[in-house]
Design an enzyme around this catalytic site. Structure first.
Site, mmCIF file in Angstrom:
data_model
loop_
_atom_site.group_PDB
_atom_site.id
_atom_site.type_symbol
_atom_site.label_atom_id
_atom_site.label_comp_id
_atom_site.label_asym_id
_atom_site.label_seq_id
_atom_site.Cartn_x
_atom_site.Cartn_y
_atom_site.Cartn_z
ATOM 1 N N THR A 1 -51.396 1.283 -41.107
ATOM 2 C CA THR A 1 -50.146 1.961 -40.753
ATOM 3 C C THR A 1 -49.412 1.102 -39.727
ATOM 4 O OG1 THR A 1 -51.234 3.123 -38.973
ATOM 5 C CG2 THR A 1 -51.095 4.257 -41.068
ATOM 6 N N GLU B 1 -50.392 6.930 -45.365
ATOM 7 C CA GLU B 1 -51.528 7.869 -45.442
ATOM 8 C C GLU B 1 -51.495 8.766 -46.684
ATOM 9 O OE1 GLU B 1 -49.870 7.084 -42.749
ATOM 10 O OE2 GLU B 1 -51.085 7.212 -40.926
ATOM 11 N N LYS C 1 -35.981 17.108 -26.900
ATOM 12 C CA LYS C 1 -36.262 18.453 -26.382
ATOM 13 C C LYS C 1 -35.246 18.771 -25.298
ATOM 14 C CE LYS C 1 -40.876 17.850 -27.911
ATOM 15 N NZ LYS C 1 -41.357 16.488 -28.016
ATOM 16 N N TRP D 1 -35.198 22.157 -29.842
ATOM 17 C CA TRP D 1 -35.346 20.833 -30.422
ATOM 18 C C TRP D 1 -34.056 20.378 -31.093
ATOM 19 C CZ3 TRP D 1 -40.725 20.771 -33.342
ATOM 20 C CH2 TRP D 1 -41.748 20.898 -32.378
#
Ligand code: AMP
Length: 548
Positions: A185, A330, A439, A444
């Site tokens: 990754t 993944e 935030k 959010w």
């Protein structure tokens, strides 16, 4: 009671066997790294891959050994993949865009025994090899002629190995759960981690993604995988291409608009796949040259969120259908795709567009969950944000060598690190990476949503939004814009452009014009680096408060 059907292990060598047997004359066309266009077929690729398998065995490669590739998308790279995997060795795709020290770390972590390398990467590899003690052989993906002056002593030539070895080699014969591929990754935090695919997971990913509501490529298609084989396995196209009998057109190292356009037209490509930046370059090129797309019907875009302007551009100016896909290293990588269901297909084009801009729905075998921090399920109402989790037969179970420890929750789900919504049609929309979400006052804000809209401003070449410290709200959004060449812009015009398209309280507190918005090794905006560059920046709204 067990079923009584044949035990036919799902090993990927059978995919190329199938292509050779039933689509043996189907072409694979490459823009070679040496320059010329090279034409071959699945039949020839099969034979040459078997010869390579024998060459690898001759070099002492055993089942389970890691053999790396540092290579562009070409026919030779496909031959290397199958040659490695067919004998039970593990094909480790290296991303040449990584920093040198990351490449060294990855090769040492994987303990690669052999590296296949394109000519392009030899100078870098020559410098790094002394730090890679496990590597015993380098195979240069070219012929003897091009090996002259090679900076790596003892490097072998791919073509010489192919011609010196016989094609008499038995592939497969091992358990379908045997490791087939390894890809690290991008590692935005900590060290890169290895995802170790199995033959079975690759095979199932191939079958699932061949479905019409996913990639849906057929034997009639001509497929141009711009997305590299070294990043998330070219979305499986080097497997689903031969599995379906599609013609493959491999673009080599030239991924600019003009080069991609040339291949799209000269090979009459019908289907292609790439990250948004590639398509943006193509659209720009087409507009500048008054270019046409005479054969292209569908493109799949993923890797980062597709901007609305790209979908509209392809649809309205070129009659090409764009589908948006989401996935990660993944997840092999395809996890969702925004193909309309019956209800969405019945909507007007404009209403459908709202769904096309989402990341889409999962195909069979992929399970999604949307949860809060405590692990409670959140409503699928299209507005509630939560952690996106995923489970399925081609989703990672653990990282190579156990890095990162246990990565599944108690129900076997993997936390993607993405923040998303799910709507009543099962369409998922990424609102941010968990670490990029802004935030503000306990709520959010999606950085991706703002930057996608801002990137649609006619003067913008690229836009990025990050959260910046604010004494009252914790964080507030800051918009960074790289203007197109020769353009001048103002904060006011960009904020006015956002007005009405996002909630008022999402409006960035400032707009900064920059010369460069850095992209990471996988073509995504490198927010970590941007945050680093902007660490001394103070918002005007924060200054006012501090003075007061
Ligand atoms: P990688 O493993 O390098 O392919 O990165 C996977 C990550 O890329 C995902 O977890 C997402 O954050 C991001 N990503 C992939 N596809 C999309 C997409 N269509 N829209 C937004 N983000 C995406």
């Amino acid at each position: 009671m067990l079923g009584l059907m044949q035990n036919w292990p799902l090993t990927v060598d059978k995919i190329l066997d199938h292509a050779k047997e039933w689509h043996g004359g189907r072409e694979v066309v490459s823009r070679s790294v040496e320059g010329p266009i090279v034409r071959t077929t699945y039949g020839q690729i099969h034979e040459r891959a078997k010869r390579l398998s024998n060459a690898l065995k001759g070099l002492g490669v055993q089942p389970g050994d890691r053999v790396a590739t540092l290579a562009w998308n070409t026919g030779r790279h496909i031959e290397a993949w199958y040659g490695i995997m067919g004998i039970g060795a593990v094909c480790h795709t290296l991303n040449p865009r990584l920093f040198a020290e990351q490449l060294v770390y990855i090769v040492n972590h994987a303990e690669d025994k052999v590296i296949f390398s394109d000519l392009t990467f030899l100078p870098v590899l020559a410098e790094l090899l002394p730090k890679m003690p496990s590597v015993q052989h380098v195979i240069v993906m070219s012929d003897d002629e091009h090996l002259k002056g090679c900076p790596i002593p003892g490097a072998l030539s791919f073509e010489a190995l192919v011609s010196q070895h016989s094609a008499d080699c038995v592939w497969g014969g091992f358990d379908e759960n045997t490791a087939a591929g390894l890809c690290y990754t991008s590692g935005t935090t900590g060290n890169p981690k290895g995802v170790l695919y199995s033959h079975r997971s690759n095979f199932l990913h191939t079958l699932v993604t061949m479905g019409v509501d996913v990639l849906g490529i057929s034997a009639k298609d001509t497929v141009l995988p711009v997305v590299p084989m070294f990043h998330a396995n070219a979305w499986g196209l080097a497997l689903s291409g031969p599995a379906s009998g599609a013609k493959l057109v491999m673009p080599g190292q030239k991924l600019d608009g003009a080069s991609v356009h040339e291949l799209l037209e000269s090979e009459q490509v019908t289907f292609s796949a790439a990250v948004p930046t590639v398509w943006q370059m193509l659209l720009t090129h087409l507009r500048e040259t008054n270019g046409k797309l005479t054969s292209l019907k569908r493109v799949v875009i993923g890797g980062s969120a597709v901007p609305e302007a790209i979908v509209r551009g392809f649809r309205d100016e070129f009659g090409v259908d764009v589908t948006h896909a989401w996935g990660m290293t993944e997840t092999s990588p395809l996890g969702t795709q925004a193909t309309p269901n019956a209800a969405i297909a019945a909507m007007s084009d404009e209403d459908q567009l709202r769904y096309k801009l989402k990341q889409g729905r999962p195909p069979v075998t992929i399970q999604l969950a949307l949860q809060d921090d405590a692990g409670a399920d959140l409503p699928h109402d299209g507005t509630t944000f939560g952690k996106l989790k995923v489970k399925g037969p081609f989703v990672v179970g653990e990282y190579f060598r156990g890095d990162g420890g246990a990565i599944l929750d108690e129900n076997g789900f993997f936390d993607t690190g993405d923040v998303a919504t799910l709507d009543e049609h099962g369409f998922m929309q990424i609102t941010d990476r968990a670490k990029d979400v802004i935030k503000s006052g306990g709520e959010w804000i999606s950085s991706i949503e703002i930057e996608n809209i801002a990137a649609g401003h006619p003067k913008a070449a690229l836009a990025a939004v990050i959260g910046v410290y604010h004494p009252k709200w914790d964080e507030r959004p800051l918009l960074l814009v790289r203007l197109k060449d020769g353009q001048e812009g103002t904060k006011e015009e960009f904020l006015a452009f956002l007005e009405g398209k996002i909630a008022k309280w999402w409006t960035p507190d400032d707009v900064v014009f920059v010369d460069d918005i850095p992209l990471g090794a996988t073509g995504k905006i490198d927010k970590k680096l941007i945050r680093d560059r902007m660490k001394d920046y103070v918002l005007p709204t924060a200054q006012v408060r501090e003075k007061a």
